[in-house]
Design a protein around this motif. Structure first.
Motif, PDB file in Angstrom:
ATOM      1  N   GLY A 377       0.829  -1.204   0.000  1.00  0.00           N
ATOM      2  CA  GLY A 377       0.000   0.000   0.000  1.00  0.00           C
ATOM      3  C   GLY A 377       0.858   1.247   0.000  1.00  0.00           C
ATOM      4  O   GLY A 377       2.020   1.216   0.397  1.00  0.00           O
ATOM      5  N   GLY A 378       0.258   2.326  -0.433  1.00  0.00           N
ATOM      6  CA  GLY A 378       0.974   3.586  -0.438  1.00  0.00           C
ATOM      7  C   GLY A 378       1.000   4.214   0.946  1.00  0.00           C
ATOM      8  O   GLY A 378       0.433   3.694   1.916  1.00  0.00           O
ATOM      9  N   ASN A 379       1.666   5.350   1.043  1.00  0.00           N
ATOM     10  CA  ASN A 379       1.695   6.074   2.306  1.00  0.00           C
ATOM     11  C   ASN A 379       0.284   6.487   2.697  1.00  0.00           C
ATOM     12  O   ASN A 379      -0.453   7.044   1.891  1.00  0.00           O
ATOM     13  N   GLY A 380      -0.088   6.210   3.945  1.00  0.00           N
ATOM     14  CA  GLY A 380      -1.415   6.577   4.419  1.00  0.00           C
ATOM     15  C   GLY A 380      -2.509   5.637   3.968  1.00  0.00           C
ATOM     16  O   GLY A 380      -3.696   5.951   4.128  1.00  0.00           O
ATOM     17  N   SER A 381      -2.134   4.493   3.424  1.00  0.00           N
ATOM     18  CA  SER A 381      -3.153   3.543   2.952  1.00  0.00           C
ATOM     19  C   SER A 381      -3.755   2.743   4.095  1.00  0.00           C
ATOM     20  O   SER A 381      -4.824   2.152   3.940  1.00  0.00           O
ATOM     21  N   GLY A 382      -3.071   2.678   5.236  1.00  0.00           N
ATOM     22  CA  GLY A 382      -3.587   1.935   6.382  1.00  0.00           C
ATOM     23  C   GLY A 382      -2.888   0.617   6.635  1.00  0.00           C
ATOM     24  O   GLY A 382      -3.301  -0.144   7.503  1.00  0.00           O
ATOM     25  N   GLN A 538      -0.696 -14.954  -0.604  1.00  0.00           N
ATOM     26  CA  GLN A 538      -1.802 -13.997  -0.624  1.00  0.00           C
ATOM     27  C   GLN A 538      -1.218 -12.593  -0.695  1.00  0.00           C
ATOM     28  O   GLN A 538      -0.309 -12.260   0.063  1.00  0.00           O
ATOM     29  N   LEU A 539      -1.719 -11.796  -1.602  1.00  0.00           N
ATOM     30  CA  LEU A 539      -1.232 -10.437  -1.793  1.00  0.00           C
ATOM     31  C   LEU A 539      -2.372  -9.469  -1.493  1.00  0.00           C
ATOM     32  O   LEU A 539      -3.384  -9.451  -2.200  1.00  0.00           O
ATOM     33  N   VAL A 540      -2.214  -8.687  -0.413  1.00  0.00           N
ATOM     34  CA  VAL A 540      -3.261  -7.772   0.036  1.00  0.00           C
ATOM     35  C   VAL A 540      -2.855  -6.354  -0.343  1.00  0.00           C
ATOM     36  O   VAL A 540      -1.795  -5.881   0.072  1.00  0.00           O
ATOM     37  N   VAL A 541      -3.676  -5.689  -1.127  1.00  0.00           N
ATOM     38  CA  VAL A 541      -3.401  -4.315  -1.546  1.00  0.00           C
ATOM     39  C   VAL A 541      -4.312  -3.379  -0.752  1.00  0.00           C
ATOM     40  O   VAL A 541      -5.539  -3.520  -0.770  1.00  0.00           O
ATOM     41  N   MET A 542      -3.685  -2.420  -0.047  1.00  0.00           N
ATOM     42  CA  MET A 542      -4.424  -1.452   0.772  1.00  0.00           C
ATOM     43  C   MET A 542      -4.443  -0.092   0.085  1.00  0.00           C
ATOM     44  O   MET A 542      -3.412   0.390  -0.396  1.00  0.00           O
ATOM     45  N   GLU A 543      -5.619   0.529   0.031  1.00  0.00           N
ATOM     46  CA  GLU A 543      -5.764   1.882  -0.482  1.00  0.00           C
ATOM     47  C   GLU A 543      -6.834   2.600   0.320  1.00  0.00           C
ATOM     48  O   GLU A 543      -7.954   2.084   0.460  1.00  0.00           O
ATOM     49  N   ASP A 544      -6.478   3.765   0.864  1.00  0.00           N
ATOM     50  CA  ASP A 544      -7.440   4.599   1.595  1.00  0.00           C
ATOM     51  C   ASP A 544      -8.149   3.826   2.708  1.00  0.00           C
ATOM     52  O   ASP A 544      -9.357   3.958   2.915  1.00  0.00           O
ATOM     53  N   GLY A 545      -7.393   2.999   3.414  1.00  0.00           N
ATOM     54  CA  GLY A 545      -7.957   2.276   4.549  1.00  0.00           C
ATOM     55  C   GLY A 545      -8.807   1.081   4.183  1.00  0.00           C
ATOM     56  O   GLY A 545      -9.494   0.514   5.030  1.00  0.00           O
ATOM     57  N   ARG A 546      -8.804   0.679   2.909  1.00  0.00           N
ATOM     58  CA  ARG A 546      -9.603  -0.460   2.463  1.00  0.00           C
ATOM     59  C   ARG A 546      -8.707  -1.469   1.760  1.00  0.00           C
ATOM     60  O   ARG A 546      -7.657  -1.129   1.231  1.00  0.00           O
ATOM     61  N   ILE A 547      -9.157  -2.714   1.762  1.00  0.00           N
ATOM     62  CA  ILE A 547      -8.479  -3.758   0.992  1.00  0.00           C
ATOM     63  C   ILE A 547      -9.126  -3.798  -0.393  1.00  0.00           C
ATOM     64  O   ILE A 547     -10.328  -4.084  -0.524  1.00  0.00           O
ATOM     65  N   GLN A 566       5.216   3.530  -6.580  1.00  0.00           N
ATOM     66  CA  GLN A 566       4.996   4.894  -6.113  1.00  0.00           C
ATOM     67  C   GLN A 566       5.719   5.166  -4.791  1.00  0.00           C
ATOM     68  O   GLN A 566       5.752   6.294  -4.321  1.00  0.00           O
ATOM     69  N   GLN A 567       6.252   4.134  -4.173  1.00  0.00           N
ATOM     70  CA  GLN A 567       6.941   4.279  -2.894  1.00  0.00           C
ATOM     71  C   GLN A 567       8.443   4.379  -3.129  1.00  0.00           C
ATOM     72  O   GLN A 567       8.969   4.112  -4.207  1.00  0.00           O
ATOM     73  N   HIS A 568       9.107   4.716  -2.103  1.00  0.00           N
ATOM     74  CA  HIS A 568      10.575   4.734  -2.155  1.00  0.00           C
ATOM     75  C   HIS A 568      11.052   3.292  -2.148  1.00  0.00           C
ATOM     76  O   HIS A 568      10.905   2.597  -1.148  1.00  0.00           O
ATOM     77  N   ASP A 569      11.568   2.810  -3.262  1.00  0.00           N
ATOM     78  CA  ASP A 569      11.919   1.397  -3.401  1.00  0.00           C
ATOM     79  C   ASP A 569      13.360   1.198  -2.971  1.00  0.00           C
ATOM     80  O   ASP A 569      14.279   1.723  -3.580  1.00  0.00           O
ATOM     81  N   HIS A 570      13.560   0.418  -1.925  1.00  0.00           N
ATOM     82  CA  HIS A 570      14.898   0.162  -1.401  1.00  0.00           C
ATOM     83  C   HIS A 570      15.520  -1.002  -2.171  1.00  0.00           C
ATOM     84  O   HIS A 570      15.216  -2.177  -1.909  1.00  0.00           O
ATOM     85  N   GLY A 571      16.373  -0.675  -3.095  1.00  0.00           N
ATOM     86  CA  GLY A 571      17.103  -1.729  -3.803  1.00  0.00           C
ATOM     87  C   GLY A 571      16.232  -2.529  -4.747  1.00  0.00           C
ATOM     88  O   GLY A 571      16.436  -3.724  -4.927  1.00  0.00           O
ATOM     89  N   ARG A 572      15.225  -1.919  -5.373  1.00  0.00           N
ATOM     90  CA  ARG A 572      14.324  -2.664  -6.246  1.00  0.00           C
ATOM     91  C   ARG A 572      15.048  -3.129  -7.504  1.00  0.00           C
ATOM     92  O   ARG A 572      15.857  -2.434  -8.083  1.00  0.00           O
ATOM     93  N   ARG A 573      14.718  -4.370  -7.896  1.00  0.00           N
ATOM     94  CA  ARG A 573      15.242  -4.985  -9.127  1.00  0.00           C
ATOM     95  C   ARG A 573      16.761  -5.079  -9.120  1.00  0.00           C
ATOM     96  O   ARG A 573      17.423  -4.836 -10.111  1.00  0.00           O
ATOM     97  N   VAL A 574      17.302  -5.424  -7.969  1.00  0.00           N
ATOM     98  CA  VAL A 574      18.728  -5.710  -7.898  1.00  0.00           C
ATOM     99  C   VAL A 574      18.896  -7.216  -7.881  1.00  0.00           C
ATOM    100  O   VAL A 574      18.132  -7.929  -7.230  1.00  0.00           O
ATOM    101  N   ALA A 575      19.885  -7.730  -8.571  1.00  0.00           N
ATOM    102  CA  ALA A 575      20.089  -9.173  -8.636  1.00  0.00           C
ATOM    103  C   ALA A 575      20.289  -9.739  -7.241  1.00  0.00           C
ATOM    104  O   ALA A 575      20.899  -9.092  -6.387  1.00  0.00           O
ATOM    105  N   PRO A 576      19.777 -10.949  -6.975  1.00  0.00           N
ATOM    106  CA  PRO A 576      19.853 -11.517  -5.630  1.00  0.00           C
ATOM    107  C   PRO A 576      21.262 -11.636  -5.094  1.00  0.00           C
ATOM    108  O   PRO A 576      21.467 -11.453  -3.910  1.00  0.00           O
ATOM    109  N   GLY A 577      22.262 -11.925  -5.916  1.00  0.00           N
ATOM    110  CA  GLY A 577      23.624 -12.033  -5.413  1.00  0.00           C
ATOM    111  C   GLY A 577      23.848 -13.370  -4.751  1.00  0.00           C
ATOM    112  O   GLY A 577      22.994 -14.251  -4.733  1.00  0.00           O
TER     113      GLY A 577
END
Length: 586
Positions: A377-382, A538-547, A566-577
């Motif tokens: 979920g995004g920032n403030g999504s709950g 199971q992948l739960v997507v939160m938006e505006d306090g709702r699933i 849309q979030q600050h991605d820490h090391g996204r799409r980096v090879a596993p190593g």
């Protein structure tokens, strides 16, 4: 809770003994001047003491009976006052420990939501400032009692010497005390304000310490924080404290002179309107001089007692602010379960006035053992609020939470909490493994330290970790070691991999999480690492306090990846190593 009550409840017998000894010391104090005046005035008036002399250690002692009585009173004062003070000092240490322990227990048993409202600065100020101040004020009780008894005794002696003088002195003292209260009340007002500002100062200091890295990066930001936050907080505490202490010092000095004003009024005014013999006048003056000390001490105690009462009110307000959580307090064994279900669960944040703020729900969700659930979920999504509902730190306001067919409530929540282990984004790292002991623990810890690449950086010795001076990623791995050793039923990880290098990020998603799943654990992960979304059951997507989605369909994955991007991605799409040494943690 009040100062006297806290001491009396802890040890009523010791408290009574301290006050009794203080009273005895006060009576002995009050007896010294009458004894000396009687010896000087007319020793012959007392049968058996005329020309009563004795030699003690080569010294000639006149009026030996009076001298022996005088010495006896001095020894009695020394023993009684010292015993009274020592008893109360020792008792005050016990009381201060109990008060702090009571605060600790209240904090540990309070709802997390209430603790978040109160804030750490207010709790720290209460423990480090208010408790010692209350105890210091209560510790004055024996001396307060001693001087009050002395004052009453000397005023009684004045009544015996000359009733008109007594009433004149009482009128003067009454006038002095009343006029003393005016500056004292003004001082109290400023001292209360200074104490209230102390909470803000603690918050500013917290920002200085926890925001040190950010402040060092920008001189303008650092100077602005010092000038508009720290300096203003310090100035508020300092200015009100200065004013309060200055006015109180003026009041104290005025109080010190009250007795001298009474002496002057008696010697230069009263004698012109009332007949009084010179011996009586000398006795009155000596008694008033002797009363100067107790009056000054009593007035000097007022600021300390005033500050203690202010601190006590702050403590009482804090206890009222953080009530105990409405759960069964008995030690509960861990409860077993297979599925945790949210049925129309809702939660909302309430401010101090009870007004609702951000809310989430209604939520319908099932978390099963042997499955991995990702929350995206995004920032403030709950999602963080949902995480605290899952870990039962927050209790739902609407709907029901069920473990299998059992509804979660105050009677059973403690048992279900025993099976939860969580590493939140703002986790606290303890320097030891809590809840477990034994020789075999060190071997387990050592193996996990090796698996997570911490061997050589930290050791487990004498029941604790040798250091916590680690990088952010290493601290999270050390927290993972402690959590893993709990062997919980449900594990929650809030952005655990955010600070990890590619190797350990891959190890977490590809080894740690599947390993917990294979052991039949329920695993909940808050993550934006869309590369590893396929690890989830199971992948739960939160938006505006709702699933909005909670499956692994292509559409859900696409939506989850869009939210994650849309979030600050820490090391996204980096090879596993390379895989870390030994995967025994999994």
């Amino acid at each position: 809770m009040n100062m006297f009550g806290a001491f009396s409840a802890k040890a009523p017998n010791r408290m009574f003994a301290a006050l009794l000894l203080g009273a005895i010391a006060g009576i002995a104090y009050a007896g010294i001047i009458p004894l000396v005046l009687a010896a000087l005035a007319d020793p012959g008036a007392f049968p058996g003491v005329r020309d009563n002399k004795a030699y003690v250690l080569g010294w000639e002692i006149s009026n030996f009976g009076f001298a022996a009585s005088f010495l006896g009173l001095c020894v009695l004062i020394l023993l009684a006052r010292t015993a009274s003070q020592v008893i109360l000092i020792r008792l005050s240490l016990d009381v201060s420990t109990d008060m702090r322990r009571r605060l600790y227990e209240r904090v540990s048993s309070a709802p997390i939501a209430e603790l978040e409202k109160v804030g750490m600065p207010r709790l720290v100020a209460a423990i480090t400032s208010d408790v010692p101040m209350v105890v210091a004020g209560a510790r004055l009780l024996p001396d307060l009692f001693t001087n009050m008894v002395t004052l009453v005794g000397m005023l009684g002696y004045l009544l015996y010497l000359n009733a008109p003088v007594f009433w004149f002195v009482m009128g003067c003292i009454g006038f002095g005390v009343v006029t003393y209260q005016v500056p004292a009340l003004i001082a109290r007002r400023y001292l209360v304000r200074a104490r209230n500002h102390l909470d803000g100062l603690h918050e500013s200091i917290r920002g200085l310490v926890h925001g040190a890295k950010e402040l060092k990066l920008n001189d303008a930001r650092r100077e602005d924080y010092f000038r508009r936050v720290l300096a203003e907080a310090e100035h508020r505490v300092r200015d009100d404290g200065k004013t309060g202490q200055t006015v109180m010092r003026i009041a104290q000095n005025y109080g010190d002179l009250i007795t001298f004003f009474v002496i002057g009024a008696t010697a230069f005014v009263f004698v012109n309107y009332h007949a009084i013999s010179r011996p009586e006048l000398v006795g009155v003056i000596m008694a008033l001089l002797y009363v100067t000390g107790p009056i000054a001490i009593l007035l000097n105690f007022i600021p300390q007692i005033m500050m203690a009462r202010i601190a006590l009110r702050k403590l009482n307000a804090l206890f009222a602010r953080i009530p105990e959580e409405a759960v069964a307090r008995d030690v509960a064994p861990r409860r077993d379960w297979q599925a945790m279900r949210f049925e129309g669960v809702g939660y909302r944040y309430l401010d101090d006035a009870g007004e609702a703020g951000f809310e989430i729900g209604p939520l319908d969700l099932e978390i099963r053992k042997g499955e991995i659930t990702f929350i995206v979920g995004g920032n403030g999504s709950g999602k963080s609020t949902l995480a605290k509902l899952v870990t039962m730190h927050y209790q739902r306001l609407d709907g029901e939470v069920r473990f299998d067919d059992e509804v979660l409530g105050p009677a059973n929540i403690a048992g279900f909490r025993q099976g939860v282990s969580a590493i939140f984004s703002d986790y606290f790292l303890f320097d030891r493994v809590l809840g477990r002991e034994g020789a075999e623990l060190k071997d387990e810890v050592d193996s996990h330290l090796v698996a997570l690449g911490l061997a050589g950086k930290v050791e487990y010795r004498d029941g604790r970790f040798t250091t916590l001076a680690l990088s952010d990623g290493q601290k999270r791995r050390l927290a993972l070691v402690a959590a893993y050793l709990e062997d919980a039923e449900l594990y929650l990880f809030d952005e655990w991999a955010a600070d990890q290098d590619p190797a350990f990020k891959a190890f977490f998603y590809n080894a740690i999480l599947p390993g917990l799943k294979e052991r039949g654990k329920a695993v909940v992960v808050i993550s934006h690492d869309d590369r590893y979304f396929d690890v989830a059951d199971q992948l739960v997507v939160m938006e505006d306090g709702r699933i909005t989605d909670r499956n692994l369909s292509g559409a859900t994955l696409a939506r989850a990846r869009q939210v994650a991007s849309q979030q600050h991605d820490h090391g996204r799409r980096v090879a596993p190593g390379p895989r870390p040494v030994d995967a025994t943690v999994a």
